[in-house]
Every structure is written in structure tokens, then in C-alpha cells.
Design an enzyme around this catalytic site. Sequence first.
Site, PDB file in Angstrom:
ATOM      1  N   SER A 111       4.555  -1.094  10.371  1.00  0.00           N
ATOM      2  CA  SER A 111       4.686  -0.137   9.254  1.00  0.00           C
ATOM      3  C   SER A 111       3.324   0.217   8.665  1.00  0.00           C
ATOM      4  CB  SER A 111       5.605  -0.698   8.158  1.00  0.00           C
ATOM      5  OG  SER A 111       5.039  -1.863   7.579  1.00  0.00           O
ATOM      6  N   HIS A 112       2.277  -0.542   9.025  1.00  0.00           N
ATOM      7  CA  HIS A 112       0.942  -0.246   8.494  1.00  0.00           C
ATOM      8  C   HIS A 112      -0.126  -0.181   9.575  1.00  0.00           C
ATOM      9  CE1 HIS A 112       3.228  -0.956   4.903  1.00  0.00           C
ATOM     10  NE2 HIS A 112       2.303  -0.249   4.270  1.00  0.00           N
ATOM     11  N   ASP A 116       8.790   0.969   6.052  1.00  0.00           N
ATOM     12  CA  ASP A 116       9.935   0.597   6.892  1.00  0.00           C
ATOM     13  C   ASP A 116      11.119   1.527   6.674  1.00  0.00           C
ATOM     14  OD1 ASP A 116       8.955  -1.511   8.478  1.00  0.00           O
ATOM     15  OD2 ASP A 116       8.999  -2.846   6.730  1.00  0.00           O
TER      16      ASP A 116
HETATM   17  P1  NDP Z   1       8.193  -8.558   5.453  1.00  0.00           P
HETATM   18  O1  NDP Z   1       9.418  -8.669   4.625  1.00  0.00           O
HETATM   19  O2  NDP Z   1       8.346  -8.084   6.850  1.00  0.00           O
HETATM   20  O3  NDP Z   1       7.434  -9.945   5.525  1.00  0.00           O
HETATM   21  C1  NDP Z   1       6.999 -10.569   4.352  1.00  0.00           C
HETATM   22  C2  NDP Z   1       6.366 -11.910   4.649  1.00  0.00           C
HETATM   23  O4  NDP Z   1       7.392 -12.833   5.006  1.00  0.00           O
HETATM   24  C3  NDP Z   1       5.386 -11.890   5.807  1.00  0.00           C
HETATM   25  O5  NDP Z   1       4.345 -12.745   5.526  1.00  0.00           O
HETATM   26  C4  NDP Z   1       6.241 -12.381   6.993  1.00  0.00           C
HETATM   27  O6  NDP Z   1       5.483 -13.048   7.990  1.00  0.00           O
HETATM   28  C5  NDP Z   1       7.164 -13.347   6.311  1.00  0.00           C
HETATM   29  N1  NDP Z   1       8.480 -13.438   6.941  1.00  0.00           N
HETATM   30  C6  NDP Z   1       9.300 -12.424   7.299  1.00  0.00           C
HETATM   31  N2  NDP Z   1      10.439 -12.904   7.800  1.00  0.00           N
HETATM   32  C7  NDP Z   1      10.335 -14.259   7.768  1.00  0.00           C
HETATM   33  C8  NDP Z   1      11.195 -15.329   8.159  1.00  0.00           C
HETATM   34  N3  NDP Z   1      12.401 -15.095   8.682  1.00  0.00           N
HETATM   35  N4  NDP Z   1      10.761 -16.604   7.986  1.00  0.00           N
HETATM   36  C9  NDP Z   1       9.551 -16.838   7.447  1.00  0.00           C
HETATM   37  N5  NDP Z   1       8.674 -15.869   7.067  1.00  0.00           N
HETATM   38  C10 NDP Z   1       9.086 -14.592   7.217  1.00  0.00           C
HETATM   39  O7  NDP Z   1       7.101  -7.641   4.701  1.00  0.00           O
HETATM   40  P2  NDP Z   1       7.335  -6.411   3.737  1.00  0.00           P
HETATM   41  O8  NDP Z   1       8.278  -5.501   4.412  1.00  0.00           O
HETATM   42  O9  NDP Z   1       7.660  -6.878   2.388  1.00  0.00           O
HETATM   43  O10 NDP Z   1       5.872  -5.762   3.727  1.00  0.00           O
HETATM   44  C11 NDP Z   1       5.358  -5.193   4.909  1.00  0.00           C
HETATM   45  C12 NDP Z   1       3.932  -4.773   4.718  1.00  0.00           C
HETATM   46  O11 NDP Z   1       3.857  -3.635   3.874  1.00  0.00           O
HETATM   47  C13 NDP Z   1       3.006  -5.808   4.103  1.00  0.00           C
HETATM   48  O12 NDP Z   1       1.904  -6.000   4.970  1.00  0.00           O
HETATM   49  C14 NDP Z   1       2.537  -5.178   2.798  1.00  0.00           C
HETATM   50  O13 NDP Z   1       1.210  -5.488   2.418  1.00  0.00           O
HETATM   51  C15 NDP Z   1       2.663  -3.714   3.139  1.00  0.00           C
HETATM   52  N6  NDP Z   1       2.743  -2.898   1.933  1.00  0.00           N
HETATM   53  C16 NDP Z   1       1.616  -2.242   1.507  1.00  0.00           C
HETATM   54  C17 NDP Z   1       1.636  -1.502   0.340  1.00  0.00           C
HETATM   55  C18 NDP Z   1       0.414  -0.841  -0.177  1.00  0.00           C
HETATM   56  O14 NDP Z   1       0.463  -0.279  -1.262  1.00  0.00           O
HETATM   57  N7  NDP Z   1      -0.708  -0.874   0.527  1.00  0.00           N
HETATM   58  C19 NDP Z   1       2.864  -1.367  -0.451  1.00  0.00           C
HETATM   59  C20 NDP Z   1       3.983  -2.147   0.072  1.00  0.00           C
HETATM   60  C21 NDP Z   1       3.915  -2.864   1.230  1.00  0.00           C
HETATM   61  P3  NDP Z   1       5.125 -12.286   9.382  1.00  0.00           P
HETATM   62  O15 NDP Z   1       4.141 -11.233   9.011  1.00  0.00           O
HETATM   63  O16 NDP Z   1       4.571 -13.344  10.268  1.00  0.00           O
HETATM   64  O17 NDP Z   1       6.418 -11.705   9.887  1.00  0.00           O
HETATM   65  O1  PYC Z   2       5.028   0.629   2.738  1.00  0.00           O
HETATM   66  O2  PYC Z   2       5.550   0.645   0.629  1.00  0.00           O
HETATM   67  C1  PYC Z   2       4.771   0.884   1.538  1.00  0.00           C
HETATM   68  C2  PYC Z   2       3.433   1.443   1.221  1.00  0.00           C
HETATM   69  C3  PYC Z   2       3.055   2.103   0.109  1.00  0.00           C
HETATM   70  C4  PYC Z   2       1.716   2.433   0.265  1.00  0.00           C
HETATM   71  C5  PYC Z   2       1.310   1.969   1.454  1.00  0.00           C
HETATM   72  N1  PYC Z   2       2.374   1.338   2.021  1.00  0.00           N
END
Ligand code: NDP
Ligand code: PYC
Length: 344
Positions: free
Chosen positions: A55-56, A196
Site C-alpha cells: 500500500s506504500h 488498502d
Molecule cells: P497492518 O495492519 O497491515 O499492520 C500493522 C502492524 O501489525 C505491522 O507492523 C504488521 O507487521 C503487524 N501485523 C499485521 N498482522 C499481524 C499478525 N497477524 N500478527 C502479528 N503482527 C501483525 O498495517 P496498517 O494497514 O495499519 O498500515 C499499513 C501502512 O500504512 C503502514 O506502513 C503505515 O505507516 C502506512 N500509513 C501511512 C500513513 C501516512 O500518513 N504516511 C497513514 C496511514 C498508514 P508486518 O508489517 O510484518 O505485517
Molecule cells: O494509507 O492511510 C494511508 C495514507 C495516508 C497518507 C499516506 N498513506
Amino acid sequence: MSAQSPIVENATALIGFNDLVGLLHAVFVKHGTSPEVAAILARNCASAERDGAHSHGIFRIPGYLSTLASGWVDGKATPVVTDVASGFVRVDAGNGFAQPALEAARPLLVAKARSAGIALLAIHNSHHFAALWPDVEPFAEEGLVALSVVNSMTCVVPHGADRPLFGTNPIAFAAPRADGAPIVFDLATSAIAHGDVQIAARKGERLPPGMGVDSLGQPTTDPKAVLEGGALLPFGGHKGSALSMMVELLAAALTGGNFSFEFNWADHPGARTPWTGQLLIVIDPSKTAGQSFAERSQELVRQMHAAGLRRLPGDRRHRTRAKSLEEGVEVDLEALNQLRDWAT
Ligand code: NDP
Ligand code: PYC
């Protein structure tokens, strides 16, 4: 492996990590960033793709390019670092990307954390469009503990409210451990990352229940209904909502950056990057009393595994990383060809 000769498998191709970094660098420079900014964004984006953080990764490139074309972000900004106090470093990113700002402040931040035991980095006037773990993991690789928060754009309804206000506001944490890769987690405080939802919409998939609402505020599992006038919910009800509020306070109020609802990109069609702020806290655990922190964190992991835990946060990324470095990064072939077009 050469960037010019991917091994085609179904509709994907394998490309060497360094070749992918080089290709992305060319794309960024071609679309208006300085070579220095391009180097940082290209490595960041390729690292996400390498680790399966789709997703990133490359998925974000059209958003970066349309944002640069819109004039919303300055791809050539030079960050200005200020030594504010013994444990406080400030960076004005100059309406540029947050990662070059972090890179510019890094030496001073680490020096302060090592001498005082803790130091804080407040980045404002910045755009963060990437995963957050690449910002914290390197600190843990050099024995430090790091926590970072960044706020994004309004698309999340606070628990108990009627309309969206917060961003998807991720929190990332990294800590060293004695025998293995650092412990790292990185999670959006929304039930699902906005990226996502976009991917689900593109693939025609439904969302799991409880992620978002439609334009009338009714629960929906249709990603398009969320994207077209709807909104996301915080994860864990009032608990995730409180964490998202904390992120707004730390990443915006404390840094001098915009809240997720404070910027207006309406006059910049194509702009996608949130113009907000980012906070990092770095701790030197060598100041800890007793056994070393890395041994204590190793012991915690040992006990978690003994309790039956099979997967630590970060395990999936590291498995994917090892495979990518061994065999090449698996990339959608159409996306790869598109990158090549954009690079020339
Ligand atoms: P996920 O829900 O996919 O994962 C969150 C964390 O939980 C990760 O460290 C992941 O490890 C871990 N994890 C997931 N499933 C399991 C499991 N079953 N057991 C144990 N650990 C688990 O991430 P999000 O969807 O919440 O976020 C995705 C990305 O989006 C992030 O990198 C975030 O920084 C980015 N994002 C960026 C934003 C921005 O403004 N720049 C805004 C919002 C999100 P692993 O990675 O090893 O799967
Ligand atoms: O996936 O929520 C997101 C996000 C917001 C800005 C960058 N990624």
C-alpha cells in the site's frame, strides 16, 4: 540482475532491489524532485515494495507524480534544521517531503539522544506519503529505541462523532533485540489504511465489516462508498480514536505542522500528499539499569514465543525482504513498464 531484463512470471516481473531504486530515482528526478530528494524517496518506496508493504510502495508513485505536477509539494525543498534545546531538534521541511527532513536532522538527533538519553525531532511543513517503519527501523539497527507518529488527511470519524476529522495517523515503534532483527511495528490508527481501501476498490474486493461508513454515515463494506463521500473508522472504537487524537497533538500541535483537517488542496488538482507534521522520539537504552535492553527485549520475545505466538510484527516483512533480496523484488509487470515510461 539488470533493470532491463526482468524474468516474467504471469503478469509480474522480478527486478533487483538496486535496479528498482535506480528506476524510481529516475522517475522522481524526471518529475521535478532534486536528485537528493529522489534518492531518499526512491529507496523508501523500493524498500516498501521489497518488504511487501504494497500500500506504500510502487502503488503510491502516481500519487507522488500527480502531486508534484500540481505544484502542491516542493520536490526540491531544502530542510532547515534548528537546534532548539538539549533534547529538541526542529526541522522546517520547507513544504517538501518529510523523509529528507528526517535525513537532514538525523546526525544531530542521534548525537543528542546518545548524550542526553532521549531526544525529540519535530518536523513541520512536511508531506509524508509513505510507510512509517522505514523512519524508525534504522535507529533500532544502531541500538536505539524509536517511536514516530505522523498525521495524514481527514478521512476518519472520531469515535462518537458524526463526521470525519482525523487522518489515518500511523504510529511506528522500533526497538533493538539481542538475537534478531529489531522489533518493529507500524500501524494506522484507522481500522484500515486509506491505501488498502484504494487497493480493495481497484481489485473489486469488499472490506471486512467495521472499517468504514458511506456518505450517509451508514456502515459499509464497499470500498468505493468509503472513498466517494464516506469515511473510515478508528481501530478499536474509543481506544484507537484516543490514539489518533494523540497523533494529531504530537505530529501537528507539538511540531507546528497542520492538523489533518487544516490544509486545503482544492486548488491543486492531483495533489495527494498530506501537508502536516511528524514527530520522532529517540531513546538511548544503554542508560538503562541492569541487564541490557536488547537482552530484555529478547527475553520478552522468547516468552511470547513460549506462550504460543507464531508471528511478531515485522516477521512477514522480513520474510518477504529476504525472498526479494534473494530472488528479486516481485513487481506487477504493467506497473514496471509504466515506471520505465515515466523514467524516460
Ligand atoms: P497492518 O495492519 O497491515 O499492520 C500493522 C502492524 O501489525 C505491522 O507492523 C504488521 O507487521 C503487524 N501485523 C499485521 N498482522 C499481524 C499478525 N497477524 N500478527 C502479528 N503482527 C501483525 O498495517 P496498517 O494497514 O495499519 O498500515 C499499513 C501502512 O500504512 C503502514 O506502513 C503505515 O505507516 C502506512 N500509513 C501511512 C500513513 C501516512 O500518513 N504516511 C497513514 C496511514 C498508514 P508486518 O508489517 O510484518 O505485517
Ligand atoms: O494509507 O492511510 C494511508 C495514507 C495516508 C497518507 C499516506 N498513506
